[in-house]
Design a protein around this motif. Structure first.
Motif, PDB file in Angstrom:
ATOM      1  N   VAL A  15       0.754  -1.348   0.058  1.00 37.97           N
ATOM      2  CA  VAL A  15       0.115   0.085  -0.091  1.00 37.97           C
ATOM      3  C   VAL A  15       1.134   1.189   0.370  1.00 37.97           C
ATOM      4  N   PRO A  16       0.305   2.207  -0.852  1.00 40.04           N
ATOM      5  CA  PRO A  16       1.962   3.070  -0.651  1.00 40.04           C
ATOM      6  C   PRO A  16       1.853   4.168  -0.084  1.00 40.04           C
ATOM      7  N   GLY A  17       2.585   4.744   0.719  1.00 39.15           N
ATOM      8  CA  GLY A  17       3.173   5.104   1.787  1.00 39.15           C
ATOM      9  C   GLY A  17       2.462   5.360   3.390  1.00 39.15           C
ATOM     10  N   ILE A  18       3.111   3.666   3.393  1.00 42.57           N
ATOM     11  CA  ILE A  18       3.308   3.090   4.711  1.00 42.57           C
ATOM     12  C   ILE A  18       5.400   2.191   4.396  1.00 42.57           C
ATOM     13  N   GLN A  19       5.224   2.585   6.034  1.00 41.61           N
ATOM     14  CA  GLN A  19       6.324   1.824   6.509  1.00 41.61           C
ATOM     15  C   GLN A  19       6.348   1.091   7.715  1.00 41.61           C
ATOM     16  N   VAL A  20       7.298   0.106   7.569  1.00 41.42           N
ATOM     17  CA  VAL A  20       6.761  -0.982   8.851  1.00 41.42           C
ATOM     18  C   VAL A  20       8.500  -0.939   9.580  1.00 41.42           C
ATOM     19  N   GLY A  21       8.678  -0.546  10.918  1.00 40.57           N
ATOM     20  CA  GLY A  21       9.592  -1.447  11.679  1.00 40.57           C
ATOM     21  C   GLY A  21       9.249  -2.272  12.606  1.00 40.57           C
ATOM     22  N   ASN A  22      10.477  -2.908  13.301  1.00 39.44           N
ATOM     23  CA  ASN A  22      10.647  -3.963  14.433  1.00 39.44           C
ATOM     24  C   ASN A  22      11.472  -3.533  14.974  1.00 39.44           C
ATOM     25  N   ALA A  23      11.103  -4.456  16.333  1.00 39.50           N
ATOM     26  CA  ALA A  23      12.552  -3.767  16.729  1.00 39.50           C
ATOM     27  C   ALA A  23      11.907  -5.657  18.228  1.00 39.50           C
ATOM     28  N   HIS A  24      13.327  -6.035  18.622  1.00 37.67           N
ATOM     29  CA  HIS A  24      12.750  -6.867  19.170  1.00 37.67           C
ATOM     30  C   HIS A  24      13.912  -7.491  20.204  1.00 37.67           C
ATOM     31  N   ASP A  25      13.861  -7.929  21.463  1.00 36.19           N
ATOM     32  CA  ASP A  25      14.853  -8.630  22.790  1.00 36.19           C
ATOM     33  C   ASP A  25      14.775 -10.072  22.139  1.00 36.19           C
ATOM     34  N   PRO A  26      15.595 -10.831  21.914  1.00 37.87           N
ATOM     35  CA  PRO A  26      15.914 -12.459  22.347  1.00 37.87           C
ATOM     36  C   PRO A  26      15.615 -12.075  23.566  1.00 37.87           C
ATOM     37  N   VAL A  27      16.817 -12.053  24.556  1.00 36.86           N
ATOM     38  CA  VAL A  27      16.635 -11.976  25.795  1.00 36.86           C
ATOM     39  C   VAL A  27      15.679 -11.366  26.373  1.00 36.86           C
ATOM     40  N   LEU A  28      14.938 -10.624  26.069  1.00 37.10           N
ATOM     41  CA  LEU A  28      13.036 -10.443  26.702  1.00 37.10           C
ATOM     42  C   LEU A  28      12.241 -11.662  26.197  1.00 37.10           C
ATOM     43  N   LYS A  29      12.905 -11.446  24.696  1.00 38.74           N
ATOM     44  CA  LYS A  29      12.036 -12.662  23.980  1.00 38.74           C
ATOM     45  C   LYS A  29      10.344 -12.289  23.954  1.00 38.74           C
ATOM     46  N   SER A  30      10.555 -10.674  22.973  1.00 40.40           N
ATOM     47  CA  SER A  30       9.447  -9.796  23.333  1.00 40.40           C
ATOM     48  C   SER A  30       9.597  -8.641  22.164  1.00 40.40           C
ATOM     49  N   GLY A  31       8.988  -8.484  21.629  1.00 40.69           N
ATOM     50  CA  GLY A  31       8.759  -6.861  20.651  1.00 40.69           C
ATOM     51  C   GLY A  31       7.950  -6.010  20.317  1.00 40.69           C
ATOM     52  N   SER A  32       8.038  -4.936  19.057  1.00 39.52           N
ATOM     53  CA  SER A  32       7.606  -4.010  19.125  1.00 39.52           C
ATOM     54  C   SER A  32       7.693  -3.896  17.768  1.00 39.52           C
ATOM     55  N   THR A  33       6.035  -3.942  17.108  1.00 34.31           N
ATOM     56  CA  THR A  33       6.246  -3.405  15.236  1.00 34.31           C
ATOM     57  C   THR A  33       5.575  -1.761  16.032  1.00 34.31           C
ATOM     58  N   ALA A  34       6.072  -0.663  14.605  1.00 34.88           N
ATOM     59  CA  ALA A  34       5.324   0.567  14.524  1.00 34.88           C
ATOM     60  C   ALA A  34       4.979   0.688  13.214  1.00 34.88           C
ATOM     61  N   ILE A  35       3.928   0.619  12.834  1.00 33.97           N
ATOM     62  CA  ILE A  35       3.588   1.543  11.281  1.00 33.97           C
ATOM     63  C   ILE A  35       3.017   2.826  10.978  1.00 33.97           C
ATOM     64  N   ILE A  36       3.764   2.971  10.460  1.00 32.07           N
ATOM     65  CA  ILE A  36       4.326   4.546  10.375  1.00 32.07           C
ATOM     66  C   ILE A  36       3.665   4.724   9.103  1.00 32.07           C
ATOM     67  N   PRO A  37       2.584   5.393   9.210  1.00 30.49           N
ATOM     68  CA  PRO A  37       2.547   6.067   7.015  1.00 30.49           C
ATOM     69  C   PRO A  37       3.535   7.468   6.716  1.00 30.49           C
ATOM     70  N   ASP A  38       3.369   8.032   6.059  1.00 27.29           N
ATOM     71  CA  ASP A  38       4.295   9.475   5.268  1.00 27.29           C
ATOM     72  C   ASP A  38       3.010  10.258   5.958  1.00 27.29           C
ATOM     73  N   ASN A  39       2.412  10.418   6.016  1.00 26.33           N
ATOM     74  CA  ASN A  39       1.285  11.277   6.348  1.00 26.33           C
ATOM     75  C   ASN A  39       0.123  10.881   6.941  1.00 26.33           C
ATOM     76  N   PRO A  40      -0.357  11.816   8.043  1.00 24.96           N
ATOM     77  CA  PRO A  40      -1.921  11.441   8.928  1.00 24.96           C
ATOM     78  C   PRO A  40      -2.199  10.448   8.227  1.00 24.96           C
ATOM     79  N   ALA A  41      -2.972   9.323   8.510  1.00 27.49           N
ATOM     80  CA  ALA A  41      -3.377   8.842   8.009  1.00 27.49           C
ATOM     81  C   ALA A  41      -5.573   8.125   9.323  1.00 27.49           C
ATOM     82  N   VAL A  42      -5.612   8.041   7.777  1.00 23.73           N
ATOM     83  CA  VAL A  42      -7.092   8.532   8.594  1.00 23.73           C
ATOM     84  C   VAL A  42      -7.414   6.463   9.055  1.00 23.73           C
TER      85      VAL A  42
END
Length: 344
Positions: A15-42
């Motif tokens: 879908v044009p205009g979207i980026q996704v970023g991921n981060a995790h910690d193997p020791v924690l065994k958990s992580g987070s994901t950010a979904i960031i549109p290029d511009n504010p989105a409905v």
């Protein structure tokens, strides 16, 4: 009628205009994901699980004032994981993003979390700051159009009834030229396959061999004793938030918040098509729907019908792909799909 096709990446970022970023910690065994549109989105949301964990979802209702958001966050960590949204918010604020209130800008970052606190990782942060704010910052910094699937981001520590869960994504190109994408962190109480078989419940919607290409089994089995036992003999101390599938559906079609809400409701069919059972009292199942607003609908009634149907099928495919791509770890309580069903 020609068969539907996936986008070039088969990711929500088709879908044009979207980026996704991921981060995790193997020791924690958990992580987070950010979904960031290029511009504010409905954005709107539909919550059909009995035990959701969320931040800033009330403002996504059609009757609320804020019309657009700056990012969405999916995270492990149960309620602690909501700190990831604060991390994303702080990074976006430094970039000058956010809802303008006089001279101040406040980035709007709704979030949803899943429970992965008992998956074998070290969650003993005690009275110290939780790690999730930093994971949120890292996820936002990592945002791009290409990303891996499986044991990554919010799906890093996820499980299902019988197999390791994960982060999945898929996309669909509609005949109108519009694009739908889905992203799912799969941590379900239920099963994504036909119990002891390798076949995914989402098989009727598979495009190519994106999650193994096995199709449906020769006959559809009754739920196995293992699954039924899990449902009927759960630990009496089981608490809400111990499961959950959380997802984002995105489209380039222009949607109002009310239309996004309706598509979010329809997209939940994808959970029922990919997971049995879904929407249980101990699942926090929810779906955000995001519109980048780059393409006008040509026939609102027909386009909404098509969008709702294929939002569901794209979600189902994303769920299967998250489990299919999960990677093993020696501390896992359940095997991955590939460990269980791929022969060497």
């Amino acid at each position: 009628m020609a068969r539907l096709k996936a986008g070039a990446k088969n990711l929500i970022t088709d879908v044009p205009g979207i980026q996704v970023g991921n981060a995790h910690d193997p020791v924690l065994k958990s992580g987070s994901t950010a979904i960031i549109p290029d511009n504010p989105a409905v954005v709107s949301v539909a919550i059909h699980g009995g035990a959701p964990g969320t931040r800033d979802v009330a403002l996504l209702e059609p009757d609320q004032t804020v019309a657009q958001v700056d990012a969405l966050v999916l995270s492990g960590g149960s309620a602690f994981g909501l700190d990831a949204a604060a991390g994303v918010q702080s990074l976006l604020a430094k970039r000058g993003k956010g809802y303008a209130v006089s001279s101040v800008r406040v980035p709007i970052v709704p979030a949803a979390i899943l429970f992965d606190l008992l998956n074998g990782g070290d969650k003993n942060w005690g009275l110290d700051e939780t790690p999730y704010r930093h994971l949120g910052i890292q996820a936002a910094q990592n945002a791009r159009t290409d990303f891996e699937l499986g044991t990554i981001g919010a799906g890093y520590g996820a499980t299902t009834a019988t197999l390791k869960g994960g982060l999945g994504s898929a996309s669909t190109l509609l005949p109108s030229g519009a694009t739908i994408g889905a992203l799912a962190a799969v941590n379900a109480l239920g099963s994504v396959t036909y119990d002891h078989l390798a076949h995914f419940r989402a098989a009727p919607f598979e495009i190519g061999d994106e999650f193994g290409g096995l199709g449906l089994p020769d006959h559809l089995p009754q739920p196995s004793e293992a699954i039924l036992s899990k449902l009927t003999n759960m630990d009496s101390k089981a608490q809400p938030l111990q499961n959950t599938t959380i997802s984002v559906v995105a489209t380039d079609l222009i949607l109002t918040k009310a239309e996004a809400k309706r598509i979010a409701v329809a997209a939940h069919d994808g959970y029922a098509q990919a997971i049995w059972p879904s929407h249980t009292p101990l699942d926090g199942d929810l779906i955000f729907v995001l519109s980048t607003g780059k393409r006008a609908m040509t026939d609102p009634v027909s386009d909404m019908q098509m969008l709702g149907a294929h939002a569901a099928s794209t979600v189902a495919r994303a769920i299967a792909r998250g489990v299919y791509h999960a990677a093993p770890d020696r501390t896992d309580a359940v095997p991955t799909w590939k460990e269980s069903y791929l022969t060497t």
